[in-house]
Design an enzyme around this catalytic site. Structure first.
Site, PDB file in Angstrom:
ATOM      1  N   ASP A 159      -3.211  11.808   9.852  1.00  0.00           N
ATOM      2  CA  ASP A 159      -4.484  11.503   9.207  1.00  0.00           C
ATOM      3  C   ASP A 159      -5.327  12.759   9.330  1.00  0.00           C
ATOM      4  O   ASP A 159      -5.273  13.442  10.359  1.00  0.00           O
ATOM      5  CB  ASP A 159      -5.181  10.333   9.933  1.00  0.00           C
ATOM      6  CG  ASP A 159      -6.375   9.772   9.158  1.00  0.00           C
ATOM      7  OD1 ASP A 159      -7.271  10.559   8.805  1.00  0.00           O
ATOM      8  OD2 ASP A 159      -6.409   8.552   8.930  1.00  0.00           O
TER       9      ASP A 159
ATOM     10  N   TYR B  80      -8.804   5.298  17.289  1.00  0.00           N
ATOM     11  CA  TYR B  80      -7.884   5.583  16.185  1.00  0.00           C
ATOM     12  C   TYR B  80      -7.677   7.096  16.038  1.00  0.00           C
ATOM     13  O   TYR B  80      -6.532   7.571  15.923  1.00  0.00           O
ATOM     14  CB  TYR B  80      -8.437   4.996  14.876  1.00  0.00           C
ATOM     15  CG  TYR B  80      -7.679   5.437  13.644  1.00  0.00           C
ATOM     16  CD1 TYR B  80      -6.477   4.819  13.294  1.00  0.00           C
ATOM     17  CD2 TYR B  80      -8.152   6.467  12.839  1.00  0.00           C
ATOM     18  CE1 TYR B  80      -5.773   5.224  12.166  1.00  0.00           C
ATOM     19  CE2 TYR B  80      -7.462   6.873  11.719  1.00  0.00           C
ATOM     20  CZ  TYR B  80      -6.268   6.256  11.380  1.00  0.00           C
ATOM     21  OH  TYR B  80      -5.578   6.675  10.261  1.00  0.00           O
TER      22      TYR B  80
ATOM     23  N   ARG C 232       0.808  -1.217   0.000  1.00  0.00           N
ATOM     24  CA  ARG C 232       0.000   0.000   0.000  1.00  0.00           C
ATOM     25  C   ARG C 232       0.850   1.280   0.000  1.00  0.00           C
ATOM     26  O   ARG C 232       1.819   1.368  -0.756  1.00  0.00           O
ATOM     27  CB  ARG C 232      -1.006  -0.060   1.177  1.00  0.00           C
ATOM     28  CG  ARG C 232      -2.045  -1.181   0.983  1.00  0.00           C
ATOM     29  CD  ARG C 232      -2.927  -1.413   2.185  1.00  0.00           C
ATOM     30  NE  ARG C 232      -3.768  -0.261   2.541  1.00  0.00           N
ATOM     31  CZ  ARG C 232      -4.921   0.025   1.962  1.00  0.00           C
ATOM     32  NH1 ARG C 232      -5.391  -0.724   0.981  1.00  0.00           N
ATOM     33  NH2 ARG C 232      -5.624   1.071   2.363  1.00  0.00           N
TER      34      ARG C 232
END
Length: 253
Positions: free
Chosen positions: A143, A156, A17
């Site tokens: 993120d 998360y 990935r």
């Protein structure tokens, strides 16, 4: 800055990935690369073999379970032994899955905080002496959900928010010798095979939140990584590579 043909980059979780694309891009830019994996050993070895055919002795594989503190330190030592130098550390390995509050467990907490915060922190700590020698760079994969929570992914998102603060804190603490930055990907790849599949209407809903109206590519992340490594006056920054998704609001129909 690291134009030396033999500058070395260690990228955690880089057999597949996004990590794999980062390895390919840095290798193409002249770096020797260290591919870290935990379970994806076959994919890591195949990638290393492919790169070593292009340039002899330019890629090595190291394995470690980043949830085990002793193995984090062991990874630093094994990685250093590969080429006797490390110029770039990319903390990319990450667990990602939903944890609805009524189902969340201590194991989820330890896994998500362990992979997303604890491992990057202690791996950085272990490599600071070497990175100081090299005027090195640490890049953390954050993120966009470190700022805007993703439904039912509280642990998360909390972990990524901690990684974002770690990026800024270490940028201040390790200056001026080591620069520390982060990349916050948006919608780049749909979840992998072992994660729950997204329904088509969910994918459409996500893309409607992206002003550039398309999914990004792993290469978008890898090019940003290369830019940050080569940008000597940037530290403590988190670059969102998300097609504008973090601007908020939806596209006009």
């Amino acid at each position: 800055m690291h134009t030396n043909q033999h500058a070395v980059a260690l990228i955690t979780g880089s057999a597949k990935r996004l990590g794999r694309q980062m390895i390919l891009t840095l290798h193409q830019a002249g770096y020797n690369v260290i591919i870290h994996c935990h379970q994806s050993v076959d994919a890591a070895n195949a990638l290393a073999e492919q790169l070593n055919q292009q340039r002899r002795n330019s890629a090595k594989v190291v394995t470690a379970n980043l949830l085990v503190k002793e193995q984090i330190h062991g990874l630093a030592q094994k990685a250093l032994a590969c080429f006797n130098r490390i110029d770039v550390l990319v903390n990319n390995a990450s667990s990602f899955y939903p944890t609805p509050l009524n189902q969340a467990t201590d194991e989820h907490w330890l896994d998500l905080f362990g992979s997303n915060v604890k491992a990057p922190y202690f791996l950085s700590q272990a490599l600071v002496p070497e990175l100081t020698k090299r005027n090195g760079v640490i890049i953390n994969m954050v993120d966009i959900h470190a700022d805007k929570p993703l439904q039912e992914h509280s642990i998360y998102c909390m972990a990524k928010a901690a990684l974002k603060m770690m990026t800024k804190s270490l940028a201040r603490e390790l200056a001026p010798t080591i620069r520390v930055n982060g990349i916050a990907p948006g919608a780049i790849l749909w979840p992998s095979d072992n994660a729950p599949a997204l329904a088509e209407n969910d994918k459409t809903a996500i893309l409607q939140q992206v002003p550039l109206n398309r999914l990004g590519e792993p290469l978008d992340i890898a090019k940003t990584l290369l830019f940050l490594i080569q940008a000597p006056y940037i530290t403590g920054q988190i670059i969102a590579v998300d097609g504008g998704r973090s601007l908020g609001g939806a596209n006009k129909a």
